[in-house]
Design an enzyme around this catalytic site. Structure first.
Site, short mmCIF file in Angstrom:
data_model
loop_
_atom_site.label_atom_id
_atom_site.label_comp_id
_atom_site.label_asym_id
_atom_site.label_seq_id
_atom_site.Cartn_x
_atom_site.Cartn_y
_atom_site.Cartn_z
N ARG A 243 69.32 -23.36 14.09
CA ARG A 243 67.96 -23.67 14.53
C ARG A 243 67.85 -25.19 14.67
O ARG A 243 68.38 -25.95 13.83
CB ARG A 243 66.91 -23.18 13.52
CG ARG A 243 66.61 -21.69 13.57
CD ARG A 243 65.95 -21.24 14.89
NE ARG A 243 65.72 -19.80 14.92
CZ ARG A 243 66.54 -18.90 15.46
NH1 ARG A 243 67.66 -19.28 16.03
NH2 ARG A 243 66.23 -17.61 15.44
N GLU A 272 62.92 -27.10 21.65
CA GLU A 272 63.49 -26.27 22.72
C GLU A 272 62.48 -25.35 23.39
O GLU A 272 62.70 -24.91 24.52
CB GLU A 272 64.68 -25.45 22.18
CG GLU A 272 64.31 -24.33 21.22
CD GLU A 272 65.52 -23.48 20.83
OE1 GLU A 272 66.53 -24.04 20.42
OE2 GLU A 272 65.42 -22.24 20.94
N HIS A 304 70.53 -22.24 23.89
CA HIS A 304 70.35 -21.07 23.02
C HIS A 304 71.04 -19.83 23.62
O HIS A 304 70.44 -18.77 23.77
CB HIS A 304 68.86 -20.78 22.80
CG HIS A 304 68.59 -20.19 21.45
ND1 HIS A 304 67.65 -20.67 20.58
CD2 HIS A 304 69.18 -19.15 20.78
CE1 HIS A 304 67.65 -19.96 19.47
NE2 HIS A 304 68.57 -19.02 19.57
P1 NAI Z 1 72.25 -14.47 7.34
O1 NAI Z 1 70.93 -14.21 6.71
O2 NAI Z 1 73.27 -13.37 7.39
O3 NAI Z 1 72.94 -15.73 6.66
C1 NAI Z 1 72.28 -16.90 6.33
C2 NAI Z 1 73.00 -17.51 5.14
O4 NAI Z 1 72.39 -18.76 4.86
C3 NAI Z 1 72.90 -16.65 3.87
O5 NAI Z 1 74.17 -16.46 3.31
C4 NAI Z 1 71.99 -17.46 2.96
O6 NAI Z 1 72.31 -17.32 1.58
C5 NAI Z 1 72.30 -18.87 3.46
N1 NAI Z 1 71.31 -19.84 3.04
C6 NAI Z 1 69.98 -19.68 2.82
N2 NAI Z 1 69.43 -20.83 2.39
C7 NAI Z 1 70.42 -21.74 2.36
C8 NAI Z 1 70.49 -23.10 2.01
N3 NAI Z 1 69.41 -23.75 1.57
N4 NAI Z 1 71.69 -23.73 2.09
C9 NAI Z 1 72.80 -23.07 2.50
N5 NAI Z 1 72.80 -21.77 2.85
C10 NAI Z 1 71.64 -21.11 2.78
O7 NAI Z 1 71.91 -14.98 8.81
P2 NAI Z 1 72.89 -15.02 10.08
O8 NAI Z 1 72.81 -13.74 10.81
O9 NAI Z 1 74.22 -15.50 9.64
O10 NAI Z 1 72.16 -16.11 10.97
C11 NAI Z 1 72.07 -17.47 10.56
C12 NAI Z 1 71.12 -18.19 11.48
O11 NAI Z 1 71.67 -18.26 12.78
C13 NAI Z 1 69.76 -17.50 11.69
O12 NAI Z 1 68.84 -17.86 10.66
C14 NAI Z 1 69.32 -18.01 13.02
O13 NAI Z 1 68.53 -19.15 12.81
C15 NAI Z 1 70.62 -18.42 13.71
N6 NAI Z 1 70.92 -17.62 14.90
C16 NAI Z 1 71.15 -18.28 16.09
C17 NAI Z 1 71.47 -17.57 17.24
C18 NAI Z 1 71.77 -18.25 18.55
O14 NAI Z 1 71.84 -17.58 19.59
N7 NAI Z 1 71.96 -19.54 18.59
C19 NAI Z 1 71.52 -16.09 17.22
C20 NAI Z 1 71.33 -15.53 15.91
C21 NAI Z 1 71.02 -16.26 14.80
#
Ligand code: NAI
Length: 341
Positions: A243, A272, A304
């Site tokens: 993000r 964005e 994105h």
């Molecule tokens: P997820 O929920 O599986 O993983 C997120 C991880 O971040 C978790 O392991 C969590 O413990 C960790 N986390 C939470 N707070 C934290 C902190 N303060 N410091 C370090 N780690 C922390 O989510 P997923 O599916 O891996 O997605 C991650 C992010 O990717 C989403 O939140 C979204 O913003 C972004 N995303 C971007 C896309 C794109 O097209 N560019 C598409 C899908 C997701």
């Protein structure tokens, strides 16, 4: 052949609709039978008025779902907000609860899509294939300016090792990199394959490349800032497919000017919502920050698109429609991480 269409009484209003959303949702709706209203505008206080006799809205990453919009949705008798994405930083969950509006999302559609795009950005910035492509087409076969480095043996820092970060860490291990990770939860499977969890400061200090895969929240906003940039290696590569708000953009611009940051790859950007997913090729861009970013030869911006694969769009449509059906019929979704309120 399934002729039962249990959902014909329910209309879903889609915001920020793109041509590919229509194609995928209409294809997979054959088994669900919902009615659809597609709007290409983003959801906001004005466009919320477009909703006509529809108890469900379906939104994407840059739709505005703050308390004021939610109050309008409630007044229009909207009962379900279905996010066709994973991140939900644009939604006021408390306001939704207050108005008894249920919210669902697609927690994981294709972590590989995003992880592979992050690696594509690293390889592009490093080996400059985008420049080589243009150069050769102009019959310029010189290699000057295309010098890269071996990824093998380099240290990659992964912040957030959930679905996407984990897939990315495995790809980086496959390249023979040393992978450092920081997360509030440790993944023992990653540890077993050689990923080393460390504190954030060590990760910033020792990584040649840093890839962001944590959600945007109050703890992670501007995790890349003037202070954290100051401890990083000179010439560090930073990749953000998560993000825009994770990076304090003005600080990273200063660090690019100072040649502290050697490479920046961003698929997301703080402002964005005014730019991405639109064809502005004939317009005057008023955002000087993105223009400055795009002027650096060592910055790669994609709009994105990390999620944008056939597999991910299939999953997004199917899971969104299933989520909505579950919320209508059973009031809850079996996969707890899909239901936010
Ligand atoms: P997820 O929920 O599986 O993983 C997120 C991880 O971040 C978790 O392991 C969590 O413990 C960790 N986390 C939470 N707070 C934290 C902190 N303060 N410091 C370090 N780690 C922390 O989510 P997923 O599916 O891996 O997605 C991650 C992010 O990717 C989403 O939140 C979204 O913003 C972004 N995303 C971007 C896309 C794109 O097209 N560019 C598409 C899908 C997701």
């Amino acid at each position: 052949m399934n002729t039962v269409k249990p959902n014909t009484a329910h209309k879903i209003s889609f915001f920020s609709t793109q041509a590919y959303d229509k194609i995928f949702f209409e294809k997979y709706n054959e088994d669900f039978g919902f009615q659809f209203d597609f709007f290409d505008m983003q959801l906001n206080l004005k466009t919320v008025q477009l909703i006509n006799n529809s108890s469900i809205v379906c939104v994407f990453v840059n739709d505005c779902v703050n308390a004021a919009v939610i109050a309008e949705l409630a007044a229009k008798k909207v009962e379900i907000i279905a996010l066709r994405c994973a991140g939900f930083n644009n939604v006021d969950l408390e306001a939704a609860k207050k108005h008894n509006i249920r919210i669902c999302r697609v927690p994981a559609y294709s972590p590989h899509a995003v992880a592979e795009h992050a690696m594509a950005m690293i390889l592009t910035l490093n080996r400059k294939t985008h420049k080589a492509y243009n150069r050769v087409r102009e019959q310029n076969f010189s290699l000057n300016g295309l010098l890269g480095f071996d990824l093998f043996g380099k240290t990659i820092g992964v912040i957030g090792t959930g679905n996407i970060g984990k897939a990315f860490a495995k790809i980086a291990m496959g390249f023979g990199c040393k992978v450092l990770a920081f997360d509030v939860v440790i993944d023992s499977q990653l540890e077993r394959i050689g990923v080393v969890y460390t504190d954030l400061n060590t990760l910033f200090k020792e990584s040649d490349t840093i890839s962001l895969h944590c959600p945007l929240n109050e703890n992670t906003k501007h995790i890349i800032n003037v202070e954290t940039l100051s401890v990083m290696k000179k010439n560090v590569m930073i990749i953000n497919t998560s993000r825009g708000g994770l990076i304090e953009t003005s600080s990273v611009i200063d660090a690019l000017k100072d040649e502290k940051v050697g490479y920046l790859g961003i698929d997301v950007y703080e402002q964005e919502e005014n730019l991405f997913f639109k064809d502005l090729s004939g317009d005057i861009i008023k955002d000087d920050v993105i223009q400055r970013l795009m002027s650096f030869p060592n910055v790669l911006v994609t709009a994105h698109q990390a999620f944008f694969t056939e597999e991910a769009l299939t999953q997004i449509s199917l899971v969104t429609l299933h989520n909505i059906e579950d919320l209508i019929q059973k009031k809850s979704i079996e996969n707890k991480s899909a239901q936010l309120a």
